[in-house]
Design a protein around this motif. Sequence first.
Motif, PDB file in Angstrom:
ATOM      1  N   HIS A  10       0.842  -1.225  -0.070  1.00  0.00           N
ATOM      2  CA  HIS A  10      -0.008   0.097  -0.139  1.00  0.00           C
ATOM      3  C   HIS A  10       0.799   1.415  -0.020  1.00  0.00           C
ATOM      4  O   HIS A  10       2.036   1.452   0.007  1.00  0.00           O
ATOM      5  CB  HIS A  10      -1.161  -0.176   1.165  1.00  0.00           C
ATOM      6  CG  HIS A  10      -2.049  -1.165   0.985  1.00  0.00           C
ATOM      7  ND1 HIS A  10      -3.184  -0.878   0.272  1.00  0.00           N
ATOM      8  CD2 HIS A  10      -1.895  -2.341   1.271  1.00  0.00           C
ATOM      9  CE1 HIS A  10      -3.775  -2.111   0.124  1.00  0.00           C
ATOM     10  NE2 HIS A  10      -3.239  -3.144   0.771  1.00  0.00           N
ATOM     11  N   CYS A  14      -3.545   5.339   0.907  1.00  0.00           N
ATOM     12  CA  CYS A  14      -4.603   4.391   1.680  1.00  0.00           C
ATOM     13  C   CYS A  14      -4.932   5.376   2.907  1.00  0.00           C
ATOM     14  O   CYS A  14      -3.846   5.653   3.482  1.00  0.00           O
ATOM     15  CB  CYS A  14      -3.879   3.114   1.900  1.00  0.00           C
ATOM     16  SG  CYS A  14      -4.634   2.277   3.215  1.00  0.00           S
ATOM     17  N   HIS A  16      -6.078   4.347   5.722  1.00  0.00           N
ATOM     18  CA  HIS A  16      -6.016   3.677   7.052  1.00  0.00           C
ATOM     19  C   HIS A  16      -4.440   3.201   7.219  1.00  0.00           C
ATOM     20  O   HIS A  16      -4.420   2.468   7.973  1.00  0.00           O
ATOM     21  CB  HIS A  16      -6.864   2.507   7.158  1.00  0.00           C
ATOM     22  CG  HIS A  16      -6.993   1.438   5.923  1.00  0.00           C
ATOM     23  ND1 HIS A  16      -7.643   1.589   4.967  1.00  0.00           N
ATOM     24  CD2 HIS A  16      -6.219   0.507   5.764  1.00  0.00           C
ATOM     25  CE1 HIS A  16      -7.591   0.604   4.157  1.00  0.00           C
ATOM     26  NE2 HIS A  16      -6.538  -0.049   4.626  1.00  0.00           N
ATOM     27  N   HIS A  42      -5.838   0.190  -2.553  1.00  0.00           N
ATOM     28  CA  HIS A  42      -7.386   0.139  -2.498  1.00  0.00           C
ATOM     29  C   HIS A  42      -8.007   1.366  -3.198  1.00  0.00           C
ATOM     30  O   HIS A  42      -7.516   2.451  -3.234  1.00  0.00           O
ATOM     31  CB  HIS A  42      -8.083   0.237  -0.822  1.00  0.00           C
ATOM     32  CG  HIS A  42      -7.405  -0.562  -0.146  1.00  0.00           C
ATOM     33  ND1 HIS A  42      -7.808  -1.870   0.154  1.00  0.00           N
ATOM     34  CD2 HIS A  42      -6.457  -0.260   1.043  1.00  0.00           C
ATOM     35  CE1 HIS A  42      -7.233  -2.446   1.356  1.00  0.00           C
ATOM     36  NE2 HIS A  42      -6.352  -1.465   1.717  1.00  0.00           N
ATOM     37  N   HIS A 255       1.415  -1.522   5.109  1.00  0.00           N
ATOM     38  CA  HIS A 255       0.806  -0.171   5.240  1.00  0.00           C
ATOM     39  C   HIS A 255       1.754   0.864   5.910  1.00  0.00           C
ATOM     40  O   HIS A 255       1.087   1.798   6.092  1.00  0.00           O
ATOM     41  CB  HIS A 255      -0.695  -0.429   6.017  1.00  0.00           C
ATOM     42  CG  HIS A 255      -1.722  -0.989   5.273  1.00  0.00           C
ATOM     43  ND1 HIS A 255      -1.932  -2.371   5.069  1.00  0.00           N
ATOM     44  CD2 HIS A 255      -2.951  -0.426   4.626  1.00  0.00           C
ATOM     45  CE1 HIS A 255      -2.959  -2.668   4.445  1.00  0.00           C
ATOM     46  NE2 HIS A 255      -3.774  -1.268   4.328  1.00  0.00           N
TER      47      HIS A 255
HETATM   48 ZN   LIG Z   1      -5.492  -1.411   3.600  1.00  0.00          ZN
END
Ligand SMILES: [Zn+2]
Length: 276
Positions: A10, A14, A16, A42, A255
């Motif tokens: 990611h 993103c 989050h 995403h 992330h």
């Molecule tokens: Zn995610």
Amino acid sequence: MTLKWDGHTHTKFCYHGNKAETPEYLERAIALGFERYTISEHPPLPEGWIDNPALMAELAMPESELPDYFAYIEEMKARYTGRIEVALGLEMDYLYENEAYSDRILAPWLDKLEDVVVSVHYLPGRGGMRCIDFTPDDFKDAFLETYGSMANIVDTYFDHVEMAIAWASKLPMRKRIGHPNLIRKFQQALPPIDDAQVEARLLALVPKLAEAGVGVDVNVAGFRVATCGECYAPDALIRACREAGVPLVYGSDTHRPEHVGADWDWFEAHVLRAEA
Ligand SMILES: [Zn+2]
Ligand SMILES: [Zn+2]
């Protein structure tokens, strides 16, 4: 020799995740010896997909940002040429009864996209579509009463994974099913899940994956979740995929930069060394 490849990562797109710029991730990937790095953000979601605007804002970028995302990744590809292969991807959600939305947002990018991870993150639940991976309390509220048992939730989840494979089969680029065992994310905080049921449903995916030309995201993020503690692709699935020739691709699902390459040792031991 298998390519050292992280197939699920990611970016700052993103909400989050983390604001870190992609070079921070890529420098770490290069230092760890990765040769290919798929960026699989995403994508946007249909308006009102989840009846919770605050949560919606965290789940995905707005549709207006998608061109900026592609431009950013193309710039990274160019900047890192010769040091690491950056592959342009997305982590598509399987949007039950709303596949047309995904088809529409993908259409302009089909020639450029190199990798698509297709993930089931949502199931019909109390009050509409709900996340399966937000929090244990949210999971309970969304599904326990509505479905009446974990067995029913697990079965519905795998029904959706099968629909996701069928949808993915039509895509022209490399594609993989995202974290197939995500339904176990909160297993230690939920009523018990029947291991035999899960294994039977996972193994039943294998011929469908083989026929659809869809691989598996051997996603290690589950090791980082206290209520899970395992890879989202268990050994039995890995073995069956290998026998059926279904591609197995490591996914850090990072992330944040420090998660690049997480649990690569596990992947090496359970997938690569077993292959040799
Ligand atoms: Zn995610
Ligand atoms: Zn995911």
